[in-house]
Design a protein around this motif. Structure first.
Motif, mmCIF file in Angstrom:
data_model
loop_
_atom_site.group_PDB
_atom_site.id
_atom_site.type_symbol
_atom_site.label_atom_id
_atom_site.label_comp_id
_atom_site.label_asym_id
_atom_site.label_seq_id
_atom_site.Cartn_x
_atom_site.Cartn_y
_atom_site.Cartn_z
ATOM 1 N N SER A 34 0.838 -1.191 0.000
ATOM 2 C CA SER A 34 0.000 0.000 0.000
ATOM 3 C C SER A 34 0.875 1.244 0.000
ATOM 4 O O SER A 34 2.055 1.188 0.352
ATOM 5 C CB SER A 34 -0.887 -0.015 1.238
ATOM 6 N N ALA A 35 0.280 2.370 -0.396
ATOM 7 C CA ALA A 35 1.017 3.635 -0.353
ATOM 8 C C ALA A 35 1.236 4.074 1.093
ATOM 9 O O ALA A 35 2.087 4.906 1.376
ATOM 10 C CB ALA A 35 0.250 4.701 -1.115
ATOM 11 N N LEU A 36 0.456 3.514 2.012
ATOM 12 C CA LEU A 36 0.570 3.905 3.414
ATOM 13 C C LEU A 36 1.714 3.152 4.075
ATOM 14 O O LEU A 36 2.080 2.055 3.651
ATOM 15 C CB LEU A 36 -0.720 3.558 4.154
ATOM 16 N N LEU A 41 -1.379 1.846 7.784
ATOM 17 C CA LEU A 41 -2.362 0.940 7.181
ATOM 18 C C LEU A 41 -3.006 0.066 8.249
ATOM 19 O O LEU A 41 -4.228 -0.091 8.293
ATOM 20 C CB LEU A 41 -1.688 0.062 6.116
ATOM 21 N N GLY A 65 -11.097 -4.978 -12.950
ATOM 22 C CA GLY A 65 -10.206 -5.802 -12.134
ATOM 23 C C GLY A 65 -10.875 -6.323 -10.870
ATOM 24 O O GLY A 65 -10.201 -6.587 -9.882
ATOM 25 N N PRO A 68 -12.785 -2.034 -6.459
ATOM 26 C CA PRO A 68 -12.535 -2.488 -5.089
ATOM 27 C C PRO A 68 -13.543 -3.560 -4.653
ATOM 28 O O PRO A 68 -14.385 -3.947 -5.448
ATOM 29 C CB PRO A 68 -12.716 -1.203 -4.273
ATOM 30 N N ILE A 69 -13.454 -3.979 -3.404
ATOM 31 C CA ILE A 69 -14.438 -4.937 -2.905
ATOM 32 C C ILE A 69 -15.205 -4.324 -1.743
ATOM 33 O O ILE A 69 -14.679 -3.462 -1.033
ATOM 34 C CB ILE A 69 -13.781 -6.265 -2.445
ATOM 35 N N VAL A 80 -12.981 -1.488 0.307
ATOM 36 C CA VAL A 80 -11.512 -1.358 0.272
ATOM 37 C C VAL A 80 -11.008 -1.819 -1.078
ATOM 38 O O VAL A 80 -11.672 -2.583 -1.775
ATOM 39 C CB VAL A 80 -10.773 -2.222 1.332
ATOM 40 N N ARG A 81 -9.819 -1.343 -1.437
ATOM 41 C CA ARG A 81 -9.207 -1.873 -2.649
ATOM 42 C C ARG A 81 -8.526 -3.197 -2.307
ATOM 43 O O ARG A 81 -8.102 -3.414 -1.169
ATOM 44 C CB ARG A 81 -8.148 -0.892 -3.169
ATOM 45 N N ARG A 83 -5.659 -4.130 -3.054
ATOM 46 C CA ARG A 83 -4.280 -3.893 -2.635
ATOM 47 C C ARG A 83 -4.157 -3.791 -1.102
ATOM 48 O O ARG A 83 -3.278 -4.399 -0.508
ATOM 49 C CB ARG A 83 -3.799 -2.589 -3.267
ATOM 50 N N GLU A 84 -5.068 -3.033 -0.495
ATOM 51 C CA GLU A 84 -5.022 -2.908 0.962
ATOM 52 C C GLU A 84 -5.550 -4.175 1.636
ATOM 53 O O GLU A 84 -5.096 -4.542 2.719
ATOM 54 C CB GLU A 84 -5.818 -1.694 1.436
#
Ligand SMILES: Nc1nc2c(ncn2[C@@H]2O[C@H](COP(=O)(O)OP(=O)(O)O)[C@@H](O)[C@H]2O)c(=O)[nH]1
Ligand SMILES: [Mg+2]
Lengths: 91, 623
Positions: A34-36, A41, A65, A68-69, A80-81, A83-84
């Motif tokens: 994540s970017a965080l 995060l 894709g 998000p979910i 959330v995406r 990725r996270e």
């Protein structure tokens, strides 16, 4: 701990399909990319109710894709995406 | 003895009903302002308790913790910690919880307790909880938490009676000595421990049937469907814009004829001369031509407030997240950008929910490209004067199609600009996370919608009464003085300051097909876009007499070429934005540089778009 009989395999929530239900085992922010920062995060996930033992269900996914979910966490719904969501280890 | 004003603050997670509670407590006794330094809306209201205690209450932005991740959340943190400059530390904090969803609020409350502020836990939405069979042992909860607990139904008459009684009871025995503040940011381990503690207390005091809200599940099955959801979203947007143009029409015509009649009365009762011209051309037709758009502004805010209250906005962000991500935008940017169709100012203020600085900046920079309602007057005027109202392909109205095209052009250019920003300026950029609670759907409440629309309409009318009014007076003055010498044969306006200024600017604008009258109108258009229409009206009215004032559109149709008209439309897709938008950008970004950058890039785009449009149109024979 045994991995015999019906103990389900651990996996990141970020890989779960729509309809998946499970229980949060632990958080692993360093796996999320994540970017965080990891601490940030993890804090945010906890603040939204993603703590060990919480039941989760993947209710909806986006078009592009499958991201998000929308995840049911106990009795609230969080978007959330993926990725996270990789930081949330479920089984 | 008169007791001092009691200061309350409403704290809670987003969507727990803080604003509804605030409205229920204070009714219309509200004061909306900004916190110093940042443009976060500060809503304070006043009421009197049953026992006669004067109370002030502040509605704070929703938050999940006191860490302050976004400008909004920082306000809440600083406020309860007494660090907000110029603010009194609240005497009593009302921690507002959605009773159907206590986990996150109870954890927040355990954190809030460390600030040492006296506190009440308000179990709001208790009606919904009871309906779902959730039962709460209120006494036990209060004992476990060490905080008084009260139930409330913010949206029902009398639903806050218990809260009011408890406030009286507690305020009577508030300790005078300052309480100790032991708050500091929680570590991850502490956060986790606090959530565990909260979950333990909840399992002791609350019995939850395992049935989620079935309505929400049913609606979401359609609304969050990967394909169906996007179709629903497109339909909602279509109906919204249809409503703005079709439904508002009769009301607007009514207002217009009202102002015309008023102008005629002034014309008939006052003697010919400066005063008559000032009132009729400057004040009534000028301010009137702007107020006419009130119905459209009300309708667009009605839709936005309804969707927000219903709980749909978070879903829209969910659906759009990845799609907007392609253009370098965050899903949360959808709401600010949608609001910008009403007005860029609330839109830019709404970017506060985006916690990542760069995402927020990109959104702020492109928000003014969304076609705000102030551009509607300009578009409507030019379209109705130049585009024939015929059908194409048998069923689509050509005027409507052009309007739709202008909106699309705005959106498309916003996406392109965002993409360019992402590509060239913020390259080392990992996408910020998108994490958002999707609240249960709620029936929108008439009262809160009404209060919301009322405050916006008031703001718009105040603007019409101040900024727009003063600009109109200025335009009238410039267009009327100096007066022509006796015996002059040319129209009076040719001798005026407006003509002098306009003619000085005209060479710059000649390449895009603008005449000096347009040049004059563009200047006040920077104070507020919609003034450009009124300014054109005033300029041509003073030039052409009374008949012209009533029919700006017809006058334009005879004075402009089609190429000029199209060029003007292209100009207004981009620029120049109004002064208030620029001021908000400066405040929100805290930088004159970003404000100047926004102004410059939009001006360049406007000039380029007009230049292109004009020359292509001339080449095609529309000159
Ligand atoms: N049924 C019911 N709905 C409520 C109650 N309080 C708030 N709401 C609704 O909950 C939604 C969110 O409320 P709002 O005041 O905007 O929440 P905020 O984000 O905390 O300011 C709105 O649709 C309200 O109408 C309540 O006590 N009962
Ligand atoms: Mg609110």
């Amino acid at each position: 701990m045994t991995d015999t009989h019906d103990t389900r395999r651990e996996m990141p929530l970020g890989l779960a399909k729509r309809g998946y239900t499970g229980v949060i085992q632990h958080l692993s922010a360093k796996d999320a990319g994540s970017a965080l920062s990891d601490i940030e995060l993890e804090s945010r996930l906890i603040e939204l109710g993603f703590v060990e033992g919480a039941r989760v269900e993947v209710l909806h996914e986006g078009l592009v894709g499958r991201d998000p979910i929308a995840v049911r966490v106990d009795n609230i719904t969080i978007a959330v995406r993926r990725r996270e969501a990789m930081a949330i280890i479920v089984a | 003895m008169e007791l001092p004003l009691l200061h309350l603050a409403l704290v809670g997670t987003p969507n727990s009903g803080k604003t509804s509670l605030f409205n229920a407590l204070t009714g219309s006794r509200q004061k909306v302002a900004n916190y110093p330094g940042v443009t976060v809306e500060r809503k304070e209201g006043f009421f009197v308790t049953p026992q006669g205690r004067q109370v002030s209450v502040v509605d704070l932005p929703g938050t999940y913790s006191l860490r302050g991740r976004s400008p909004d959340e920082e306000i809440t943190r600083d406020f309860v910690l007494g660090k907000a400059s110029g603010e009194t530390l609240p005497d009593l904090v009302l921690c507002v919880a959605d009773s159907t969803n206590l986990r996150l609020t109870i954890r927040l409350l355990l954190e809030l307790k460390r600030t040492g502020r006296p506190m009440i836990l308000v179990l709001n939405m208790f009606d919904i909880a009871s309906r779902r069979g959730i039962s709460v042992d209120v006494e036990r909860l209060a004992k476990e938490l060490g905080v008084p607990v009260v139930t409330s139904i913010a949206v029902r008459k009398g639903g806050t009676a218990d809260l009011l009684a408890l406030t009286d009871e507690i305020s009577a025995k508030l300790a005078a000595e300052p309480a100790e503040n032991s708050w500091r940011a929680l570590s991850v381990a502490e956060l986790r421990a606090t959530q565990r503690e909260a979950d333990r207390i909840i399992s002791d005091c609350v019995s939850l049937p395992a049935s989620p809200d079935t309505w929400t599940a049913r609606i979401d099955a359609i609304v969050l469907h990967p394909v169906g959801g996007l179709i629903v979203l497109a339909l909602i947007l279509f109906v919204m814009f249809q409503a703005v143009f079709a439904w508002a029409q009769p009301l607007m015509e009514l207002l217009q004829s009202g102002f015309d009649a008023l102008g005629d009365i002034v014309h008939a009762t006052l003697p010919e001369g400066l005063v008559q011209s000032f009132l009729q051309n400057g004040v009534i037709s000028g301010v009137g031509s702007v107020i006419v758009f009130l119905p459209q502004i009300i309708i667009i805010f009605l839709f936005i407030l309804l969707l927000e209250d219903f709980g749909y906005m978070a879903r829209a962000a969910f659906l759009m997240d990845r799609i907007m991500g392609g253009a370098g935008l965050h899903g949360r940017a959808f709401i600010p950008l949608l609001s910008s169709f009403a007005c860029a100012i609330p839109g830019i203020m709404a970017t506060r929910v985006i916690d990542n600085k760069r995402d927020r900046l990109t959104t702020i920079l492109i928000a003014p490209l969304m076609t705000c309602s102030a551009r509607i007057p300009v578009y409507t005027l030019i379209i109705s004067a130049f585009i024939p109202a015929k059908d194409v392909w048998g069923f689509i109205n050509l005027q409507g199609l052009v309007m739709f095209g202008l909106y699309t052009a705005g959106i498309a250019s916003a996406l392109i600009v965002s993409f360019v920003i992402k590509f060239f300026m913020l390259r080392d950029y990992a996408p910020a996370p998108f994490m958002l609670e999707l609240p249960d759907y709620k029936m929108p409440r008439l009262k809160s919608i009404a209060i919301g629309i009322f405050t916006r309409a008031k703001m718009f009318l105040q603007r019409a009464g101040t900024t727009i009014f003063s600009m109109m007076v200025l335009i009238w003055f410039l267009a009327s003085f100096p007066q022509p010498p006796a015996g002059a044969t040319e129209p009076a306006i040719d001798f005026s300051l407006a003509a002098i200024i306009g003619k000085a600017l005209a060479p710059l604008l000649a390449p895009v097909g603008f005449n000096w009258q347009i040049a004059v109108a563009l200047i006040p258009g920077m104070a507020a876009r919609e003034v450009a229409v009124a300014a054109l009206g005033t300029v041509y009215a003073i030039e052409g007499g009374k008949e012209a004032a009533e029919q700006i559109g017809q006058v334009l149709a005879t004075k402009w070429s089609l190429a000029t008209a199209l060029s003007m439309l292209a100009w207004y897709i981009f620029a120049p934005q109004c002064a208030s938008t620029l001021a908000v950008i400066r405040r929100e970004t805290g930088s004159w540089g970003w404000m100047a950058a926004t102004f410059a890039y939009m001006l360049v785009l406007a000039y380029a778009a007009s230049l292109l449009t004009y020359n292509v149109a001339v080449a095609l024979g529309a000159g």
